[in-house]
Write an enzyme that holds these catalytic residues in place. Structure first.
Site, short mmCIF file in Angstrom:
data_model
loop_
_atom_site.label_atom_id
_atom_site.label_comp_id
_atom_site.label_asym_id
_atom_site.label_seq_id
_atom_site.Cartn_x
_atom_site.Cartn_y
_atom_site.Cartn_z
N SER A 200 1.02 -1.26 -0.02
CA SER A 200 0.05 0.02 -0.06
C SER A 200 0.88 1.15 -0.04
O SER A 200 1.74 1.34 -0.97
CB SER A 200 -1.09 -0.02 0.94
N GLU A 336 -8.65 -5.14 -5.19
CA GLU A 336 -8.05 -4.17 -4.36
C GLU A 336 -9.20 -3.28 -3.55
O GLU A 336 -9.14 -3.01 -2.49
CB GLU A 336 -7.09 -3.29 -5.20
#
Length: 550
Positions: A200, A336
């Site tokens: 991330s 995602e």
């Protein structure tokens, strides 16, 4: 989205040093010498007949307080005596802790080193073992390190001039890597074989280090999981405006100059700065498609020497190939942004807002004039492609998250893989993590098991041991094999520069480098090599961008 994921994860819990003599006579409390002083660690268990040495809370830089706030880090002056390295320090949102944690099964020899950079929107999280336990990685014959860095405004506020040039959190990472190059040999690591990896915001941070001239020579390989400098949330285009807005949010309404601004904010309690920073639910709709307030940005003109972290726009650096050329793995999870279904429950205004303002779907970085025929055309084509052109409603929530996944993550990561493969002789390896099993804990905590795929941060639990969870799994559980494969792919890459350098009962596929057709590895119940992941969706965005972006 990222704050939602961070909360879910939280719930689960200079010159190289000359070789020195290592006192390990007390096996449970090893003592190591470093360039800044002596450290005494602990011995931890990673399972039956498995243990490792742990050194926590090692300061690599001076506390960035007072006049050092909003400045590049300074070396730690060192300490006298032997420092107790048995406990993690305080967390970094307050800006008070700049420390790595080192885990090693053997304090002699030279093993590959893997340095983890944690995620959390560049505004939260830490690298502590409660979430990123090293058990599986150190057991595969590597030394694992996690680092902490300044976050939020304390790590990334910029006035776009010399008063506050920004990128302090990334400069912290560079200083940590310098300290590790100088000292990791005394922990059984190889200073000439360091891999940085992160997920991330941590994955984007890894990518930024690839783009930074001041990071050159500090690492030898890199892995970005679900993060790129090309993701819209990861790059701040108007840092000066954001800095003045923070001052107004704190009640300072009469500040006129950047010098006044920084002198004022240096005297604000650090936690007040943290608390005044907008949370993810305060972002404009559609959330995730505009920059997080305090993230990396281009260094201001006139910045020179080691202070230069990001001299130009990430796209320009990638296009001309002036980034750091090292073997690179990059990729994403198959679903995602599925966790954004939770956002729709927390904020029922999302779909009505988009339906009333359909041009909000147009990527802002394309600079398409609002109200133009081009903006209307793009908006209509997006709606037609993803959800059949009908107004957004709850029955098509999953299709909405496909659109978000593509813009928030996939298009930027796909382009990153392509440009790095074109611009360097070193190999680039591309992946999609699709496995959906017992360790997809973000998906399970978010109550999204009715939908297919792996959501943002699900892959973390296939690399690390997370304190208190999950419950023991039966040996036949497919998640165990997927975890073994993930760890082996990553540690193979760290050790040899190729994730499938050693094929065995765990790894029975050759993961080829990107070489013109977006070659990738699909990590699912089985490992499958293919080309062009999500090709129809990526082609759709490439066509629109070529036609409309300005």
């Amino acid at each position: 989205m990222f704050r939602l994921v961070f909360v879910a994860v939280s719930l689960v819990a200079l010159t190289r040093a000359l070789p020195t003599t290592k006192d390990v006579s007390l096996n449970d409390r090893p003592t190591i010498h470093t360039t800044t002083g002596w450290l005494q660690g602990t011995t931890e268990s990673c399972g039956l007949f498995c243990s490792y040495y742990s050194f926590k809370g090692i300061p690599y830089a001076a506390p960035p307080t007072g006049q050092n706030r909003f400045r590049a880090p300074r070396p730690h002056p060192g300490w006298s005596g032997t420092r107790d390295a048995s406990e993690h320090g305080a967390s970094c949102p307050s800006g008070s802790r700049l420390s790595p944690v080192i885990y090693s099964q053997d304090l002699v020899g030279r093993r590959a080193v893997m340095v983890w950079i944690h995620g959390g929107s560049f505004s939260g999280g830490n690298g502590d073992s409660f979430t990123y336990g090293p058990d599986h990685i150190v057991d595969d014959n590597v030394v694992m390190v996690t680092i902490n860095y300044r976050l939020g405004a304390l790590g990334f506020l910029s006035t776009e001039d010399h008063h506050a040039p920004g990128n302090y959190g990334m400069k912290d990472a560079i200083m940590a890597l310098r300290w590790l190059r100088a000292n990791i040999g005394n922990f059984g690591g190889d200073p000439d074989n360091i891999t940085i990896f992160g997920e991330s915001a941590g994955g984007a941070a890894v990518h930024y280090l690839l783009l930074s001239p001041s990071a050159r020579g500090l690492f030898d390989k890199a892995i970005s999981q679900s993060g790129s400098a090309l993701n819209p949330w990861a790059f701040q285009t108007n840092p000066r405006d954001v800095a003045f807005q923070l001052a107004r949010d704190l009640g300072f309404n009469n500040i006129q100059t950047t010098e006044q601004l920084i002198n004022t904010l240096r005297n604000v309690d650090p936690m007040a700065l943290v608390e005044a920073t907008p949370g993810s639910m305060d972002y404009d709709i559609p959330r995730g498609l505009s920059p997080i307030p305090f993230v990396p940005c281009v260094d201001p003109p006139g910045t020179t020497g080691d202070e230069v972290f990001l001299p130009r726009h990430p796209m320009d650096i990638m296009t001309d190939g002036s980034f750091n050329h090292v073997p690179y793995i990059t990729g994403y999870t198959s679903a995602e942004s599925l966790v954004m279904i939770r956002e729709l429950l927390l904020d029922p205004s999302v779909f009505p807002t988009i339906n009333a303002n359909p041009e909000l779907k147009v990527p802002f970085w394309w600079n398409v004039p609002p109200g133009s025929a081009a903006a209307q055309s793009i908006s209509s084509q997006i709606a037609d492609f993803y959800w059949g052109g009908v107004p957004l409603h709850n029955d098509i929530r999953e299709q909405w998250t496909h659109y978000l996944s593509d813009l928030m993550f996939l298009t930027g990561i796909d382009r990153t893989a392509r440009l790095h493969a074109i611009g360097q002789p070193q190999p680039v390896f591309y992946y999609r993590f699709s496995f959906d099993g017992s360790l997809n804990l973000i998906k399970r905590l978010a109550l999204l098991t009715a939908y297919p795929g792996a959501v943002h941060a699900d892959d973390i639990f296939y690399l690390f041991s997370v304190t208190s969870i999950p419950p023991p799994l039966l040996p036949s559980n497919e998640a165990i094999m997927t975890r073994r494969r993930m760890v082996r792919l990553w540690t193979n890459f760290a050790r040899f520069g190729h994730p499938t350098a050693n094929q065995d009962a765990i790894i029975q596929v050759n993961w080829s480098r990107v070489a013109g057709t977006q070659e990738f590895l699909d990590i699912d119940t089985e490992l499958r090599f293919d080309r062009h992941p999500n090709q129809a969706r990526m082609d759709f965005w490439a066509r629109l961008e070529a036609q409309y972006a300005q």
